[in-house]
Scaffold this active site. Structure first.
Site, PDB file in Angstrom:
ATOM      1  N   LYS A 108      56.317  11.886  61.200  1.00 53.10           N
ATOM      2  CA  LYS A 108      55.487  11.451  60.550  1.00 53.10           C
ATOM      3  C   LYS A 108      55.472  10.125  61.570  1.00 53.10           C
ATOM      4  O   LYS A 108      55.789   9.138  61.266  1.00 53.10           O
ATOM      5  CB  LYS A 108      54.784  11.739  59.469  1.00 53.10           C
ATOM      6  N   GLY A 220      36.735  21.828  53.227  1.00 51.06           N
ATOM      7  CA  GLY A 220      37.487  20.998  54.532  1.00 51.06           C
ATOM      8  C   GLY A 220      36.869  22.855  55.514  1.00 51.06           C
ATOM      9  O   GLY A 220      37.419  23.771  55.220  1.00 51.06           O
ATOM     10  N   TYR A 221      36.339  22.127  56.107  1.00 54.33           N
ATOM     11  CA  TYR A 221      35.665  22.962  57.555  1.00 54.33           C
ATOM     12  C   TYR A 221      36.210  21.798  58.749  1.00 54.33           C
ATOM     13  O   TYR A 221      35.425  22.435  60.001  1.00 54.33           O
ATOM     14  CB  TYR A 221      34.338  23.055  57.648  1.00 54.33           C
ATOM     15  N   GLY A 222      37.388  21.465  58.926  1.00 50.79           N
ATOM     16  CA  GLY A 222      37.382  21.277  59.523  1.00 50.79           C
ATOM     17  C   GLY A 222      38.616  22.049  61.065  1.00 50.79           C
ATOM     18  O   GLY A 222      38.280  23.546  60.452  1.00 50.79           O
ATOM     19  N   ASN A 223      39.967  22.205  61.822  1.00 52.15           N
ATOM     20  CA  ASN A 223      40.478  22.952  62.598  1.00 52.15           C
ATOM     21  C   ASN A 223      41.164  23.801  61.540  1.00 52.15           C
ATOM     22  O   ASN A 223      40.732  24.232  61.583  1.00 52.15           O
ATOM     23  CB  ASN A 223      41.436  22.428  63.093  1.00 52.15           C
ATOM     24  N   GLY A 225      40.877  24.602  58.270  1.00 52.66           N
ATOM     25  CA  GLY A 225      39.792  25.336  57.357  1.00 52.66           C
ATOM     26  C   GLY A 225      38.443  26.284  57.915  1.00 52.66           C
ATOM     27  O   GLY A 225      38.694  27.381  57.664  1.00 52.66           O
ATOM     28  N   TYR A 226      38.232  25.686  59.216  1.00 56.77           N
ATOM     29  CA  TYR A 226      37.530  27.144  59.777  1.00 56.77           C
ATOM     30  C   TYR A 226      37.997  28.288  60.192  1.00 56.77           C
ATOM     31  O   TYR A 226      37.933  28.471  60.422  1.00 56.77           O
ATOM     32  CB  TYR A 226      36.966  25.888  60.783  1.00 56.77           C
TER      33      TYR A 226
HETATM   34  N1  GLU Z   1      50.493  17.857  62.106  1.00 56.55           N
HETATM   35  C1  GLU Z   1      51.290  19.179  62.020  1.00 56.55           C
HETATM   36  C2  GLU Z   1      51.617  19.674  60.398  1.00 56.55           C
HETATM   37  O1  GLU Z   1      51.416  18.622  59.749  1.00 56.55           O
HETATM   38  C3  GLU Z   1      51.952  19.935  63.045  1.00 56.55           C
HETATM   39  C4  GLU Z   1      52.996  19.123  63.236  1.00 56.55           C
HETATM   40  C5  GLU Z   1      53.653  18.986  64.512  1.00 56.55           C
HETATM   41  O2  GLU Z   1      53.302  20.332  65.507  1.00 56.55           O
HETATM   42  O3  GLU Z   1      54.434  18.913  64.821  1.00 56.55           O
HETATM   43  O4  GLU Z   1      52.604  20.495  60.109  1.00 56.55           O
END
Ligand code: GLU
Length: 423
Positions: A108, A220-223, A225-226
């Site tokens: 991450k 939450g209404y981002g990607n 949530g929506y």
């Molecule tokens: N950020 C997303 C997660 O937390 C996707 C990670 C990815 O596609 O590598 O699972």
């Protein structure tokens, strides 16, 4: 909103890991081997701002575990991001990818920045600067970033291009969540929310015979949530409440997720939707008496402070870490709430990333329709696999669904580490 420090997110992840290690009968040595990331890279990113002055930003890439394959996980741009948060999230990616059966380890990234305060040019410089800091450690078979909170396909495109400028390798598969013309899948945008809706639908089938007519609240209404709201609505559920950072709305007869989205896009928040019966706070939304609650905003929103007031029968975690370990145990074992854990419920994003990565490596012939079917099938299989393991190998009166998911994932990682001679 309940604010919990990122140090606590790491402690939460350690607690959950410890439960899984104990459950599997592994010793302290295994816990210690899984607890720490393999590598954390900290980078300083100088960006020349619009006023001519250079501003320095700090970012991290945490590479937690590579036993099952190259590290994989998103990059977030957030003003509150810390190294410990990024480490905790990278650990979560290890389990998420292992549980989904993907050939990936966990990683991450995060940059401490408020991206909304940047001009597009500053944002591009920041994105390119971050890649300059970490390029040695990433690549199609090394570590594959993707979008996360407040990052998007345009940012992935800049990052891919910067990687090409530095290394001379025009590798489409070194990053996922790209625009379609650069090898991305359009289905990536719906993937997390759609996947959460599918996992909730499967659990609803097991509990009640189906999701049709069941009430849903989405925080939450981002990607994520929506699209969770949109697909649950399409599956026949009644979305009675949604919210964003400015507050929420409630309608007992149900809201139309697309109409609400339109209002949010035009006016900045769901609270301006006029056909709602009433406005509610985020705290009230979490405490609604609904069949399915979808926390799709940020981590640690259901904690020991509010767990006694939670009335939902099923919680599908679209966000990473919205329920603390303590609240998970209390709600699952005392109140018999079914909590579909994040590493299962929100794996749709990374599952679609894997499809994109495969497609890039093969030169690209998977259609959007095939991608969506592959995603849906995988979410169905994974949900049932966790459910079966939970009911057949564990005791649901003593263990939570999260315990089952983590145990399955940790077991796979440990097996791979043993075979590689790492344990
Ligand atoms: N950020 C997303 C997660 O937390 C996707 C990670 C990815 O596609 O590598 O699972």
């Amino acid at each position: 909103m309940v604010e919990v420090s990122s140090r606590e997110l790491l402690l939460e992840q350690e607690k959950i890991l410890k439960r899984a290690v104990d459950l599997l009968g592994y010793d302290e040595n295994v816990y210690e081997a899984l607890r720490y990331p393999e590598r954390v890279i900290q980078v300083k990113i100088p960006v020349r701002m619009r006023d001519g002055k250079v501003k320095v930003f700090i970012g991290w890439r945490s590479e937690h575990n590579s036993a099952l394959g190259p590290y994989k996980g998103g990059i977030r741009f957030h003003p509150a991001t810390t190294m410990e948060e990024v480490i905790a999230l990278s650990m979560m990616m290890t389990w998420k990818n292992a549980l989904a059966g993907l050939p990936y380890g966990g990683g991450k990234g995060g940059v401490r920045v408020d991206p909304h305060a940047l001009t597009p040019y500053e944002l591009e410089q920041l994105s390119r600067g971050f890649i300059r800091g970490i390029y040695k450690y990433i690549g199609v078979d090394k570590d594959i970033p993707a979008p996360d909170v407040y990052t998007n396909p345009q940012i992935m495109a800049w990052m891919m291009d910067e990687y090409y400028r530095i290394t001379g390798e025009n590798q489409f598969g070194m990053i996922t969540g790209k625009p379609k013309i650069l090898g991305g899948m359009e289905t990536r945008i719906i993937a997390t929310g759609f996947g959460t809706a599918v996992s909730a639908r499967e659990v609803a089938k097991l509990l009640w015979g189906g999701i049709e007519g069941k009430t849903v609240a989405v925080q939450g209404y981002g990607n994520a949530g929506y699209y969770a709201a949109k697909f649950l609505h399409e599956m026949g559920a009644i979305v009675v409440a949604v919210s964003d950072s400015r507050g929420g709305i409630y309608n007992s007869k149900g809201l139309d997720p697309d109409e609400v989205k339109k209002v949010k896009s035009e006016k900045g928040s769901v609270i301006y939707y006029e056909k709602a019966e009433k406005k509610i706070t985020n705290e009230q939304l979490l405490e609604l008496d609904v069949d399915v609650l979808v926390p799709a905003a940020i981590e640690n929103v259901i904690t020991k402070e509010n767990m006694e007031r939670i009335k939902a029968k099923v919680i599908a975690e679209a966000a990473n870490g919205p329920v603390t370990a303590e609240a998970d145990v209390y709600l699952s074992l005392q109140k018999k709430v079914i909590i579909i854990p994040d590493i299962l419920a929100n794996a749709g994003g990374v599952i679609m990333s894997h499809i994109e990565w495969m497609n890039n490596r093969m030169g690209g012939f998977i259609t959007e329709e095939q991608a969506r079917t592959m995603l849906e099938n995988k979410m169905v299989q994974n949900t049932h696999a966790v459910w079966e393991f939970w009911h057949k190998e564990l005791d649901p009166a003593k263990h939570t669904m999260r315990d089952a998911a983590y145990a399955l994932a940790v077991k796979r990682v440990v097996e791979a580490m043993k075979l590689r001679g790492l344990l």
